[in-house]
Design a protein around this motif. Structure first.
Motif, PDB file in Angstrom:
ATOM      1  N   GLY A   1       0.751  -1.000  -0.054  1.00 23.51           N
ATOM      2  CA  GLY A   1       0.047  -0.217  -0.037  1.00 23.51           C
ATOM      3  C   GLY A   1       0.524   1.459  -0.040  1.00 23.51           C
ATOM      4  N   ARG A   2       2.346   1.226  -0.271  1.00 24.29           N
ATOM      5  CA  ARG A   2       2.943   2.867  -0.421  1.00 24.29           C
ATOM      6  C   ARG A   2       3.174   2.854  -1.413  1.00 24.29           C
ATOM      7  N   PRO A   3       3.421   4.294  -1.727  1.00 24.99           N
ATOM      8  CA  PRO A   3       3.383   4.749  -3.581  1.00 24.99           C
ATOM      9  C   PRO A   3       5.278   4.130  -3.753  1.00 24.99           C
ATOM     10  N   LEU A   4       5.548   3.554  -4.880  1.00 26.94           N
ATOM     11  CA  LEU A   4       6.508   3.640  -5.538  1.00 26.94           C
ATOM     12  C   LEU A   4       7.845   4.885  -6.277  1.00 26.94           C
ATOM     13  N   HIS A   5       8.701   4.452  -5.841  1.00 29.96           N
ATOM     14  CA  HIS A   5       9.752   5.508  -6.745  1.00 29.96           C
ATOM     15  C   HIS A   5      11.285   4.363  -7.495  1.00 29.96           C
ATOM     16  N   VAL A   6      10.860   4.562  -8.891  1.00 27.86           N
ATOM     17  CA  VAL A   6      11.748   3.577  -9.308  1.00 27.86           C
ATOM     18  C   VAL A   6      12.384   4.618  -9.660  1.00 27.86           C
ATOM     19  N   VAL A   7      13.671   4.124  -9.768  1.00 30.34           N
ATOM     20  CA  VAL A   7      15.023   4.700 -10.129  1.00 30.34           C
ATOM     21  C   VAL A   7      15.713   4.298 -10.821  1.00 30.34           C
ATOM     22  N   LEU A   8      16.068   4.375 -12.311  1.00 27.87           N
ATOM     23  CA  LEU A   8      16.079   3.987 -13.404  1.00 27.87           C
ATOM     24  C   LEU A   8      17.920   4.259 -13.198  1.00 27.87           C
ATOM     25  N   ALA A   9      18.847   3.878 -12.421  1.00 27.14           N
ATOM     26  CA  ALA A   9      19.875   3.990 -12.495  1.00 27.14           C
ATOM     27  C   ALA A   9      21.126   2.526 -11.875  1.00 27.14           C
ATOM     28  N   GLY A  10      22.136   1.916 -11.979  1.00 25.10           N
ATOM     29  CA  GLY A  10      22.360   1.419 -11.960  1.00 25.10           C
ATOM     30  C   GLY A  10      22.659   0.431 -12.378  1.00 25.10           C
ATOM     31  N   GLY A  11      23.584  -0.851 -12.250  1.00 29.77           N
ATOM     32  CA  GLY A  11      23.124  -1.841 -12.815  1.00 29.77           C
ATOM     33  C   GLY A  11      23.519  -2.351 -14.476  1.00 29.77           C
ATOM     34  N   ARG A  12      23.477  -3.049 -15.339  1.00 35.76           N
ATOM     35  CA  ARG A  12      23.220  -3.483 -16.642  1.00 35.76           C
ATOM     36  C   ARG A  12      22.255  -2.988 -17.424  1.00 35.76           C
ATOM     37  N   ARG A  13      22.364  -2.530 -17.930  1.00 33.92           N
ATOM     38  CA  ARG A  13      21.157  -1.799 -18.863  1.00 33.92           C
ATOM     39  C   ARG A  13      19.988  -1.985 -19.104  1.00 33.92           C
ATOM     40  N   LEU A  14      19.883  -3.568 -19.325  1.00 36.19           N
ATOM     41  CA  LEU A  14      19.411  -4.189 -19.503  1.00 36.19           C
ATOM     42  C   LEU A  14      18.213  -4.459 -18.835  1.00 36.19           C
ATOM     43  N   LEU A  15      19.375  -4.253 -17.072  1.00 38.99           N
ATOM     44  CA  LEU A  15      18.259  -4.134 -15.811  1.00 38.99           C
ATOM     45  C   LEU A  15      17.161  -3.530 -15.840  1.00 38.99           C
ATOM     46  N   ALA A  16      17.786  -1.797 -15.922  1.00 42.55           N
ATOM     47  CA  ALA A  16      17.071  -0.832 -16.028  1.00 42.55           C
ATOM     48  C   ALA A  16      16.803  -1.089 -17.307  1.00 42.55           C
ATOM     49  N   LEU A  17      16.517  -1.536 -18.231  1.00 40.93           N
ATOM     50  CA  LEU A  17      15.253  -1.593 -19.345  1.00 40.93           C
ATOM     51  C   LEU A  17      13.724  -1.884 -18.703  1.00 40.93           C
ATOM     52  N   MET A  18      14.149  -3.748 -18.122  1.00 38.54           N
ATOM     53  CA  MET A  18      13.397  -4.409 -17.994  1.00 38.54           C
ATOM     54  C   MET A  18      12.669  -4.342 -16.806  1.00 38.54           C
ATOM     55  N   LEU A  19      13.256  -3.064 -15.780  1.00 41.92           N
ATOM     56  CA  LEU A  19      12.434  -2.795 -14.661  1.00 41.92           C
ATOM     57  C   LEU A  19      11.806  -1.156 -15.185  1.00 41.92           C
ATOM     58  N   PHE A  20      11.660  -0.986 -15.853  1.00 43.01           N
ATOM     59  CA  PHE A  20      11.198   0.047 -16.795  1.00 43.01           C
ATOM     60  C   PHE A  20       9.667  -0.187 -16.967  1.00 43.01           C
ATOM     61  N   LEU A  21      10.396  -1.053 -18.111  1.00 45.05           N
ATOM     62  CA  LEU A  21       9.470  -1.976 -18.784  1.00 45.05           C
ATOM     63  C   LEU A  21       8.072  -2.361 -18.059  1.00 45.05           C
ATOM     64  N   THR A  22       8.613  -3.821 -17.359  1.00 48.00           N
ATOM     65  CA  THR A  22       7.471  -3.967 -15.716  1.00 48.00           C
ATOM     66  C   THR A  22       7.035  -2.716 -14.449  1.00 48.00           C
ATOM     67  N   ALA A  23       7.509  -1.914 -15.194  1.00 46.96           N
ATOM     68  CA  ALA A  23       7.105  -0.334 -13.749  1.00 46.96           C
ATOM     69  C   ALA A  23       5.415  -0.461 -15.121  1.00 46.96           C
ATOM     70  N   VAL A  24       5.811   0.262 -16.315  1.00 43.93           N
ATOM     71  CA  VAL A  24       5.244   0.459 -16.813  1.00 43.93           C
ATOM     72  C   VAL A  24       3.253  -0.540 -16.516  1.00 43.93           C
ATOM     73  N   VAL A  25       3.685  -1.822 -16.760  1.00 43.10           N
ATOM     74  CA  VAL A  25       3.051  -2.935 -16.089  1.00 43.10           C
ATOM     75  C   VAL A  25       2.343  -2.304 -14.966  1.00 43.10           C
ATOM     76  N   HIS A  26       2.661  -2.457 -13.779  1.00 41.53           N
ATOM     77  CA  HIS A  26       2.569  -2.524 -12.469  1.00 41.53           C
ATOM     78  C   HIS A  26       2.650  -1.174 -12.014  1.00 41.53           C
ATOM     79  N   LEU A  27       2.884  -0.252 -11.821  1.00 40.40           N
ATOM     80  CA  LEU A  27       2.958   1.252 -11.585  1.00 40.40           C
ATOM     81  C   LEU A  27       1.456   1.813 -12.005  1.00 40.40           C
ATOM     82  N   ASP A  28       0.839   2.183 -10.221  1.00 45.30           N
ATOM     83  CA  ASP A  28      -0.137   3.211 -11.231  1.00 45.30           C
ATOM     84  C   ASP A  28      -0.020   4.552 -10.740  1.00 45.30           C
TER      85      ASP A  28
END
Length: 293
Positions: free
Chosen positions: A113-140
């Motif tokens: 029930g907490r708001p999420l702050h997804v930060v696209l920084a750090g790690g493999r570029r593919l990790l950041a890309l996949m985190l962003f695509l997952t956020a598009v689907v599951h964040l409100d």
């Protein structure tokens, strides 16, 4: 002005631990009430990753963020696939395992029930890309996605954790990333993307997999599964069969394990009561209980 709600920051980590603290400091500076930082990372066999994790741990002794003098929990999540801890993303299967883990993490955090702050920084570029695509689907619309901007000159000064915190004059800042909330606007899309590769199947394929599971169940497990299809809630299943909810739940865990194996899901992939109902409802007319009575 109303106080900000407690929230969670999620980011990926590679060999640069300062991106986590830079982003956290910037969010706190904006007045965000961060209570947990979730860091997604590959296996620490890589010396740079191991050093980054150790350096980051020193910033959060006993879940206390010393720099800001406040309680903030650091939660490290090591990415895995069916072979164990993931050293790198080397093929499609590994990429799919990462996607599913990110999805499960975002779902679990949203359940808090907490708001999420997804930060696209750090790690493999593919990790950041996949985190962003997952956020598009599951964040409100209560959630945010951020890009961490660090001037090149200061980036060199801070590299490898030599500077874990930036001054205002260093020019580090967060830039909010506009993104579509496809899952929030189209819930059916969120359900569709929760399926793994190869799990989007024809009715005939679904029936075939259900049959494979059914044939491996014990008589008691078959009775439970048949009632799962018929009943809306677990308590109704227990009442119909004259069993305790604990016993029914034990049977369900065994059924879910067979489903994960048959559908090619990871062992820690979460399956709900609703998932079982939806998967096996078309198979219900073929459930032969004659050998279970």
């Amino acid at each position: 002005m109303e106080p900000r709600p407690a929230s969670t920051m999620i980011a990926t980590l590679g060999g640069q631990p300062q991106v986590i603290t830079f982003a956290l400091d910037a969010l706190l500076g904006r007045g965000e009430q961060i209570v947990e930082v979730v860091v997604l990372h590959l296996a620490p066999q890589d010396p740079r990753t191991r050093h980054a994790l150790e350096r980051l741990d020193r910033e959060f002794p006993n879940d206390f963020y010393a720099h800001a003098h406040r309680l903030i929990r650091l939660r490290r999540v090591m990415l895995k696939d069916l072979r164990g801890p993931m050293l790198d993303i080397t093929d499609e299967r590994a990429a799919e395992a990462v996607r599913m883990q990110m999805m499960e993490i975002l779902q679990a955090e949203k359940a808090q029930g907490r708001p999420l702050h997804v930060v696209l920084a750090g790690g493999r570029r593919l990790l950041a890309l996949m985190l962003f695509l997952t956020a598009v689907v599951h964040l409100d619309y209560a959630d945010r996605v951020w890009h961490l901007y660090t001037p090149r000159a200061f980036l060199e000064v801070a590299r490898d954790g030599r500077r874990m915190h930036a001054r205002p004059e260093d020019g580090v800042r967060l830039i909010e990333v506009p993104f579509p909330r496809w899952g929030a606007d189209f819930p059916a899309f969120r359900h569709l993307t929760s399926l793994q590769l190869g799990q989007i199947e024809s009715p005939a394929d679904r029936i075939g997999r259900c049959r494979q599971v059914w044939e491996r169940l014990t008589p008691a497990q078959r009775r439970v599964l048949a009632e799962v299809v018929r009943c809306e809630r677990l308590a109704q299943v227990a009442e119909a069969l004259g069993l305790s909810p604990k016993t029914v739940d034990s049977h369900l865990e065994a059924i879910k394990a067979l489903c994960r194996e048959t559908w090619g899901l990871s062992p820690d992939h979460r399956l709900s009561y609703r998932d079982l109902r939806e998967w096996f409802r078309p198979f219900a007319p073929l459930m032969d209980l004659s050998t279970t009575r």
